[in-house]
Design a protein around this motif. Structure first.
Motif, mmCIF file in Angstrom:
data_model
loop_
_atom_site.group_PDB
_atom_site.id
_atom_site.type_symbol
_atom_site.label_atom_id
_atom_site.label_comp_id
_atom_site.label_asym_id
_atom_site.label_seq_id
_atom_site.Cartn_x
_atom_site.Cartn_y
_atom_site.Cartn_z
ATOM 1 N N THR A 1 88.133 72.266 0.936
ATOM 2 C CA THR A 1 87.726 71.423 -0.188
ATOM 3 C C THR A 1 86.468 70.632 0.171
ATOM 4 O O THR A 1 86.373 70.060 1.248
ATOM 5 C CB THR A 1 88.880 70.461 -0.552
ATOM 6 O OG1 THR A 1 90.006 71.256 -0.917
ATOM 7 C CG2 THR A 1 88.507 69.552 -1.698
ATOM 8 N N MET B 1 83.496 67.867 -1.570
ATOM 9 C CA MET B 1 82.988 67.031 -2.658
ATOM 10 C C MET B 1 81.470 67.177 -2.653
ATOM 11 O O MET B 1 80.817 66.837 -1.676
ATOM 12 C CB MET B 1 83.394 65.577 -2.401
ATOM 13 C CG MET B 1 82.836 64.600 -3.399
ATOM 14 S SD MET B 1 83.621 64.770 -4.989
ATOM 15 C CE MET B 1 85.029 63.690 -4.747
ATOM 16 N N ILE C 1 84.001 69.169 -7.206
ATOM 17 C CA ILE C 1 84.777 69.591 -6.044
ATOM 18 C C ILE C 1 84.724 71.111 -5.978
ATOM 19 O O ILE C 1 84.915 71.785 -6.992
ATOM 20 C CB ILE C 1 86.231 69.091 -6.158
ATOM 21 C CG1 ILE C 1 86.262 67.568 -6.101
ATOM 22 C CG2 ILE C 1 87.092 69.674 -5.041
ATOM 23 C CD1 ILE C 1 87.619 66.950 -6.351
#
Ligand code: ADP
Ligand code: MG
Length: 148
Positions: free
Chosen positions: A136, A138, A10
């Motif tokens: 954020t 991934m 992340i």
């Protein structure tokens, strides 16, 4: 098809995504293919900027959305940076010269549009936004290998 997961991380800032590209650059060799997947603003160009900062440090990298492809020359390798956003057919892909590129490292943004043209072995980089946290991401990197 064999898939080997190399990184699952992340990131919370654009700089961290860039740094993932920097770290990944040490794994990449001439002839390798890096297919990036992810929405607009996911961070695909930031990741490629990180790769380019190591392999082709003098290059100015930006998404080649209008030109489709940009080529960066480094001391040891050439990096070809495609943006497939506007590639909607195999004819488009042929027209932009995609199949003529050799003896280089290829990185493609919007690989969703050329899934049928990906080579039998390639690095698959997926960057996914988080609906609830705007910075954020991934980030996963896998090595895809066609079984012999
Ligand atoms: P893409 O090429 O996937 O469209 P860019 O790399 O051009 O994406 O832009 C990513 C955008 O998202 C930039 O505006 C950047 O500042 C922002 N951003 C916010 N958080 C992140 C993160 N964790 N990683 C990468 N980019 C981020
Ligand atoms: Mg981009």
């Amino acid at each position: 098809m064999k898939e080997t997961l190399l990184l699952n991380q992340i990131t919370y800032t654009p700089e961290e995504t860039y740094q993932c590209g920097v770290d990944f650059a040490s794994k990449v060799n001439n002839g390798d293919f890096i297919a990036l997947f992810g929405d607009l603003g996911a961070g695909k160009t930031h990741f490629i900027k990180g790769i380019a900062s190591v392999l082709t440090p003098a290059a100015h990298v930006q998404s080649p959305t209008y030109s489709i492809v940009k080529t960066y020359q480094g001391p040891n390798v050439t990096l070809c940076h495609f943006d497939m956003y506007r590639i909607t057919s195999e004819d488009d892909l042929i027209s932009c010269g995609f199949f003529d590129y050799e003896n280089c490292i290829i990185a493609t943004e919007w690989s969703e549009n050329i899934e049928y043209a990906l080579p039998s072995s390639y690095y698959r980089v997926n960057i996914q936004k988080d609906d609830t946290a705007s910075n954020t991401r991934m980030l996963t990197i896998s090595l895809i290998q066609q079984e012999a």
